[in-house]
Design a protein around this motif. Structure first.
Motif, PDB file in Angstrom:
ATOM      1  N   ASP A 410      75.190  82.299 -37.066  1.00 19.30           N
ATOM      2  CA  ASP A 410      76.179  82.205 -35.993  1.00 19.30           C
ATOM      3  C   ASP A 410      76.664  83.564 -35.521  1.00 19.30           C
ATOM      4  OD1 ASP A 410      76.022  79.474 -36.094  1.00 19.30           O
ATOM      5  OD2 ASP A 410      77.685  79.277 -37.521  1.00 19.30           O
ATOM      6  N   TYR A 411      76.762  84.526 -36.445  1.00 16.78           N
ATOM      7  CA  TYR A 411      77.368  85.793 -36.081  1.00 16.78           C
ATOM      8  C   TYR A 411      76.502  86.615 -35.133  1.00 16.78           C
ATOM      9  CZ  TYR A 411      74.939  86.498 -40.603  1.00 16.78           C
ATOM     10  OH  TYR A 411      74.054  86.466 -41.647  1.00 16.78           O
ATOM     11  N   SER A 412      75.184  86.577 -35.268  1.00 16.67           N
ATOM     12  CA  SER A 412      74.326  87.328 -34.337  1.00 16.67           C
ATOM     13  C   SER A 412      74.396  86.738 -32.939  1.00 16.67           C
ATOM     14  CB  SER A 412      72.873  87.339 -34.827  1.00 16.67           C
ATOM     15  OG  SER A 412      72.735  88.140 -35.973  1.00 16.67           O
ATOM     16  N   GLN A 413      74.415  85.405 -32.861  1.00 15.65           N
ATOM     17  CA  GLN A 413      74.463  84.768 -31.550  1.00 15.65           C
ATOM     18  C   GLN A 413      75.755  85.110 -30.820  1.00 15.65           C
ATOM     19  OE1 GLN A 413      71.885  82.772 -30.019  1.00 15.65           O
ATOM     20  NE2 GLN A 413      73.242  83.504 -28.381  1.00 15.65           N
ATOM     21  N   GLU A 414      76.856  85.168 -31.537  1.00 17.82           N
ATOM     22  CA  GLU A 414      78.126  85.533 -30.924  1.00 17.82           C
ATOM     23  C   GLU A 414      78.081  86.943 -30.341  1.00 17.82           C
ATOM     24  OE1 GLU A 414      81.071  85.083 -33.926  1.00 17.82           O
ATOM     25  OE2 GLU A 414      80.953  82.888 -33.971  1.00 17.82           O
ATOM     26  N   LYS A 415      77.432  87.863 -31.060  1.00 22.36           N
ATOM     27  CA  LYS A 415      77.332  89.248 -30.576  1.00 22.36           C
ATOM     28  C   LYS A 415      76.394  89.346 -29.380  1.00 22.36           C
ATOM     29  CE  LYS A 415      78.152  90.771 -35.290  1.00 22.36           C
ATOM     30  NZ  LYS A 415      77.540  91.289 -36.523  1.00 22.36           N
TER      31      LYS A 415
END
Length: 424
Positions: A410-415
Motif C-alpha cells: 500500500d505504501y508504494s502506491q500512495e507515493k
C-alpha cells in the motif's frame, strides 16, 4: 525533517518504529499471536511419536525476500522454556534494532520420559522421596534420536543451517554435557544450566574430566550456569570440603567448572558463572541470556558511532568496508555465507536519510539491499524514499513502480499517486 540522533542505538530504535513496513508475520489474525508451531515426528529409535515446538523467525516467512538459512537452537524441556527463549532471542536479534544475537530457529523438545532420555547411565535407587524409574539411562539412545532423526527432520523441513546450539537445564544440563563428551560434532554450542552432574555417583563428571582433557574442541563453546543451592551463609570453600548429600549438586558442578577451566590446550571456548541470587528453578532465563552474549560476541556490528558524529571524517567507503568485513567474519564463524540482514540495513539507511551530508551513506546502504534482496518489494520502496529525500522525484517514482512490480504494498502506491499528481 527528522532530527538525526548521534547515538546509533537510539537512532535505530526510533527509526525501526517509524519505518517498519511489513506486518507482523506471527499474527494469524487480530486476536491471535503465534510464536511457533507444534510439529510431530515418529521416532523409530525411541519407538514413539515425539512432539516438537518450532519457532521460525518472521523474516523467513516473507516470501518476497531471498531464502535464508538460520542457526538452530535445540531446547530441552521445550514446553517449559520455549516462550521465554523465543521472546529473548527476538528481543536480542531484531527488536529496537538489536543485533546482539542472530535470528534463530528454536526447537523445543517436550518430554515423554524425561529421566530415561536425559540421564546417561541407569540407576535404580532412592534419592530423597523419589525412586528413579527403571527406564533411566537412555541418554545415548536419545542422542541417537537427535542425531539421526530430529536434526535431519528440522534441516529438511525448515530453513535451518547446520550451525546448532544445545541448551538444557538440570537433567537437561546433564544431557548437554553428555552430548559434548560423547558427540561433540553434533552441536557448535553447548549450554548446561545447573546440570545434575551428581547423577550416578558423578560417573559422567569423572568421564568428562578425562575426555575433555584428552581431546580437541576447537570451534566448540560451552557455557555453564550455576544456581545458588547452598544453605544460607555457606561459602564455596565450605561446599568443596563438604561431603553431605545436601551439597552434592552444587559441589559436582563446581568441580566440573574448575576442572574444565583449568584445561589450557583443548581449544574449548568455556565460561561459567555463579548466580548468587537465583535458585535451581529461577536460574534458566538469566543463564540463557548470558550464554547468548557469551556465544555470539562476534555477531553484533560495532563501530557505527563515528558515522553519526558530525566531526568525523568517516566516509561512505569506510562504512561499507566496515559492514562487508563484519559479515565476512560472521560468515566465517557460522561456516556459511551470511548477508547483512535486510531489515537492519534498511533501518540503518533511514538513520542517514534526512541529513544531506549523510545521504550518500543512505544511498549506499539501500543499494546494498537492492543487490542482496532483489525480490523484496521493500528494498525498492526504501531506495525510492532515498531519492525522494534528495528531491529526485523522477527516480523516486521509478523505484516505487519497481516496488509494485516486485510485490504489492500500500505504501508504494500512495507515493506513486502523490508524485504523479505533483508531476502533472
Amino acid at each position: 525533517m527528522k532530527k538525526l540522533l548521534l547515538i546509533p542505538a537510539i537512532a535505530l530504535c526510533l527509526i525501526n518504529c517509524e519505518t517498519q513496513k511489513s506486518p507482523e508475520k506471527n499474527v494469524e489474525n487480530d486476536n491471535t499471536i503465534v510464536v511457533g508451531k507444534k510439529d510431530q515426528i515418529f521416532s523409530d529409535i525411541l519407538q514413539e511419536e515425539r512432539e516438537i515446538w518450532v519457532h521460525v523467525p518472521e523474516s523467513a516467512m516473507d516470501e518476497s525476500t531471498e531464502i535464508a538459512r538460520y542457526p538452530v537452537l535445540y531446547l530441552l524441556d521445550g514446553d517449559g522454556h520455549f516462550y521465554s527463549v523465543t521472546g529473548m532471542i527476538k528481543q536480542l536479534s531484531t527488536t529496537n534494532g538489536n543485533t546482539v544475537s542472530p535470528e534463530m530457529i528454536i526447537v523445543g523438545i517436550p518430554n515423554t520420559d524425561r529421566t530415561r532420555d536425559l540421564t546417561p547411565t541407569h540407576v535404580n535407587e532412592m534419592f530423597g522421596d523419589t525412586i528413579f524409574p527403571k527406564t533411566s539411562g537412555g541418554g545415548d539412545t536419545f542422542l541417537d534420536f537427535l542425531e539421526k532423526e530430529l536434526i535431519p527432520h528440522i534441516e529438511k523441513t525448515y530453513p535451518a543451517s547446520g550451525y546448532r546450539t544445545f541448551i538444557g537445564h538440570s537433567f537437561g544440563g546433564l544431557a548437554v554435557i553428555n552430548a559434548l563428551v560423547e558427540r561433540p560434532y553434533l552441536f557448535n554450542n553447548y549450554v548446561a544450566i545447573d546440570p545434575s552432574l551428581w547423577w550416578d555417583n558423578q560417573k559422567l563428571l569423572k568421564r568428562a574430566e578425562n575426555v575433555l582433557t584428552a581431546n580437541n574442541y576447537e570451534g566448540k563453546s560451552l557455557y555453564v550456569g550455576v544456581a545458588n543451592t547452598m544453605d544460607e551463609g555457606m561459602r564455596f570453600d565450605e561446599v568443596e570440603k563438604d561431603t553431605s548429600e545436601a551439597t552434592d549438586h552444587i559441589r559436582s558442578i563446581l568441580q566440573f567448572a574448575k576442572a574444565t577451566k583449568s584445561i589450557e590446550d583443548n581449544g574449548l571456548n568455556f565460561e561459567w558463572k555463579y548466580y548468587e541470587n537465583d535458585s535451581h528453578g529461577s536460574v534458566p532465563l538469566i543463564t540463557e541470556y548470558d550464554a547468548v552474549r557469551f556465544l555470539f560476541p562476534w555477531y553484533e556490528l560495532k563501530g557505527l558511532d563515528k558515522f553519526f558524529d558530525p566531526a568525523s571524517t568517516a566516509s561512505v567507503e569506510d562504512l561499507m568496508s566496515l559492514i562487508h568485513s563484519h559479515y565476512e567474519n560472521v560468515s566465517a564463524n557460522f561456516g556459511y555465507k551470511v548477508l547483512p540482514p535486510e531489515s537492519f540495513i534498511n533501518q540503518l539507511g533511514y538513520a542517514f536519510i534526512d541529513n544531506p551530508k549523510t545521504q550518500d551513506k543512505a544511498n549506499a546502504l539501500f543499494s546494498m539491499n537492492v543487490q542482496n534482496y532483489p525480490n523484496s518489494s521493500n528494498v525498492y520502496d526504501s531506495m525510492g524514499d532515498c531519492y525522494l529525500a534528495q528531491q529526485d522525484s523522477v527516480k523516486a517514482l521509478e523505484l516505487f513502480k519497481k516496488a509494485l512490480e516486485v510485490g504489492e504494498n500500500d505504501y508504494s502506491q500512495e507515493k506513486i499517486d502523490m508524485l504523479t499528481e505533483n508531476l502533472k
